[in-house]
Design an enzyme around this catalytic site. Structure first.
Site, PDB file in Angstrom:
ATOM      1  NE  ARG A  15      -3.744  -2.386   2.300  1.00 13.85           N
ATOM      2  CZ  ARG A  15      -3.626  -3.691   2.048  1.00 13.85           C
ATOM      3  NH1 ARG A  15      -2.416  -4.228   1.893  1.00 13.85           N
ATOM      4  NH2 ARG A  15      -4.692  -4.459   1.942  1.00 13.85           N
ATOM      5  CB  SER A 176      -9.491  -7.593   1.293  1.00  7.37           C
ATOM      6  OG  SER A 176      -8.144  -7.923   1.592  1.00  7.37           O
ATOM      7  CB  SER A 202      -9.229 -10.207   4.404  1.00  8.81           C
ATOM      8  OG  SER A 202      -9.024 -11.589   4.207  1.00  8.81           O
ATOM      9  CG  ASP A 318      -2.727 -13.892   4.835  1.00  2.93           C
ATOM     10  OD1 ASP A 318      -3.224 -14.667   4.002  1.00  2.93           O
ATOM     11  OD2 ASP A 318      -2.329 -12.749   4.547  1.00  2.93           O
ATOM     12  CE  LYS A 345      -5.568 -15.407   1.203  1.00  3.40           C
ATOM     13  NZ  LYS A 345      -5.506 -13.935   1.291  1.00  3.40           N
ATOM     14  NE  ARG A 390       1.209 -15.012   4.793  1.00  4.13           N
ATOM     15  CZ  ARG A 390       2.140 -14.249   5.313  1.00  4.13           C
ATOM     16  NH1 ARG A 390       2.974 -14.758   6.220  1.00  4.13           N
ATOM     17  NH2 ARG A 390       2.267 -12.988   4.968  1.00  4.13           N
TER      18      ARG A 390
END
Length: 430
Positions: A15, A176, A202, A318, A345, A390
């Site tokens: 972002r 999201s 999310s 997540d 994902k 992850r």
């Protein structure tokens, strides 16, 4: 007590890089996350003609401090971006965004505000992930977007001619990130945006987006399922990137199953990230959790035995693999619900978690959006990471109490936490 300093948040970095590129002036990002995903975004901006630079203001030492030790890994690196509110400084570019979902979904929205032709492609893994809701939203705004192969997937080309704005509807049920991309575009539209969403997953990530937009000078409001973004652009900032809460979950979970005490500085009750709530899940399971405004501390039960739990993880999905990886050590079943979006994902994380738990000899059941894991003693096995960072980091935690666990692709952690294995080893294998 061991203090672990976690690298910067991937979500905040993505972002911040968009906002920096769109802002009027030079934005400096302090303690940035330097990983494969963020490099894909940063170099993507460079390919689009935005002036960028990166400096290292301090040497990096070890990542953990034990008791009164003075080692410190929080580097004072800085990345800077000179913004171009009118869109990319170059009239055309061909970008490759690697495996980075945020870069793949945010950058097409950024270039739409400019003028030119911009092509996007990525890895095979990213080509399989959907971008249809973003494409649909851009087309509603009059942006010419074409897909070269499968509709709704990369590679795609944006033929940009600025964005007038107006009212659109957007599907945010899978990720999201689609809503975030369009929200970030809003202040660059001549008339702003009014975005109506249906199902939204999310939500904490959207709250990060709104907070950061306001920090960079935007005016954005939410009423129910409608977001209104005023035109006016962004102002450059000097911005400190907080640690990544999802990455912190592995160390907090490890504390819970080993009886250790781990403190993560820089994350706490004032964090922008919803994934700090993973600590609350550990507390419900019997770990001692203490939070201040800027730190989280978890102490596991002395015997490492946690209580079984049923938990809705829709807003912190997540961290679903993190919980799944320690679930066998609970005294009762662990059921994780409302996590369908984990199936789209980097891999199908719900199914991949189940497959790996079964490889470890653990009884597991799954449904469309849930997984239930029975207690048991995992046995040595190779973990199939599916190139998902992850999955690799989560089952590294399982390995603390299961000798012989091997990851088939340990290097996939470079996506968000390049030094994970070194840091994890320094904390738990001294």
């Amino acid at each position: 007590m061991t203090e672990v300093r976690i690298p910067g948040s991937k979500s905040i970095m993505a972002r911040a890089l968009f906002l920096a590129a769109a802002a009027d002036g030079v934005t400096t990002l302090r303690r940035p996350l330097d990983s494969d995903d963020t490099q894909a975004f940063f170099y993507g901006l460079r390919d689009l003609g935005y002036p960028t630079s990166a400096t290292d203001d301090a040497a990096t030492d070890d990542a953990a401090t034990d008791d009164a030790a003075t080692e410190d890994t929080a580097t004072e690196d800085t990345w800077s971006v000179t913004g171009s509110p009118g869109g990319p400084p170059v009239p055309s570019a061909d970008l490759f965004t690697r495996d980075a979902g945020t870069a793949t979904r945010f950058l097409p929205a950024l270039v739409a505000a400019g003028h030119g032709t911009f092509r996007f492609d990525a890895s095979d893994q990213m080509r399989r992930r959907p971008v249809a809701p973003l494409i649909d939203a851009l087309r509603q705004l009059g942006v010419d977007v074409t897909c070269e192969q499968a509709e709704g997937h990369l590679p795609l080309t944006v033929h940009a001619a600025g964005v007038k704005g107006g009212a659109i509807t957007l599907d945010a049920s899978l990720s999201s990130q689609f809503l975030t991309a369009i929200l970030l575009l809003g202040p660059l539209a001549a008339e702003g945006l009014r975005i109506t969403v249906g199902e939204l997953v999310s939500l904490p990530y959207i709250e990060i987006t709104l907070a950061m937009m306001r920090r960079f000078g935007a005016t954005v409001t939410r009423t129910g399922d409608t977001f209104v973004v005023a035109p006016g652009g962004y102002r450059a900032q000097d911005y400190l990137v907080e640690p990544d809460a999802s990455s912190a979950s592995y160390f907090l979970a490890a504390a819970a199953v080993t009886g250790r005490t781990i403190t993560v500085p820089g994350l706490g009750t004032e964090s922008l990230q919803g994934d700090v709530r993973f600590a609350e899940v550990l507390a419900r399971m019997g770990a001692d959790v203490r939070a201040t405004a800027d730190s989280l501390t978890v102490t596991g039960p002395p015997d490492g035995r946690l209580d079984g739990i049923t938990v809705n993880m829709r807003d912190i999905s997540d961290t679903m693999p993190t919980l799944a990886a320690i679930a066998p050590f609970a005294t009762g079943p662990v059921r994780i619900e409302d996590v369908y979006n984990t199936r789209v994902k980097e891999c199908d994380r719900l199914e991949t978690s189940a497959v790996n738990l079964r490889r470890l000899g653990i009884e597991v059941e799954t449904g469309r959006d849930w997984i239930e894991i029975q207690p048991g003693q995992p046995q040595a096995a190779e973990i199939l990471t599916e190139r998902d960072h992850r999955i690799a980091m989560s089952f590294s935690v399982t390995g603390l109490r299961t000798p012989g666990i091997v990851l088939d692709d340990p290097d996939c952690v470079k996506k968000t936490f390049p030094t994970f294995h070194e840091v994890f080893r320094s904390v738990f294998h001294r």
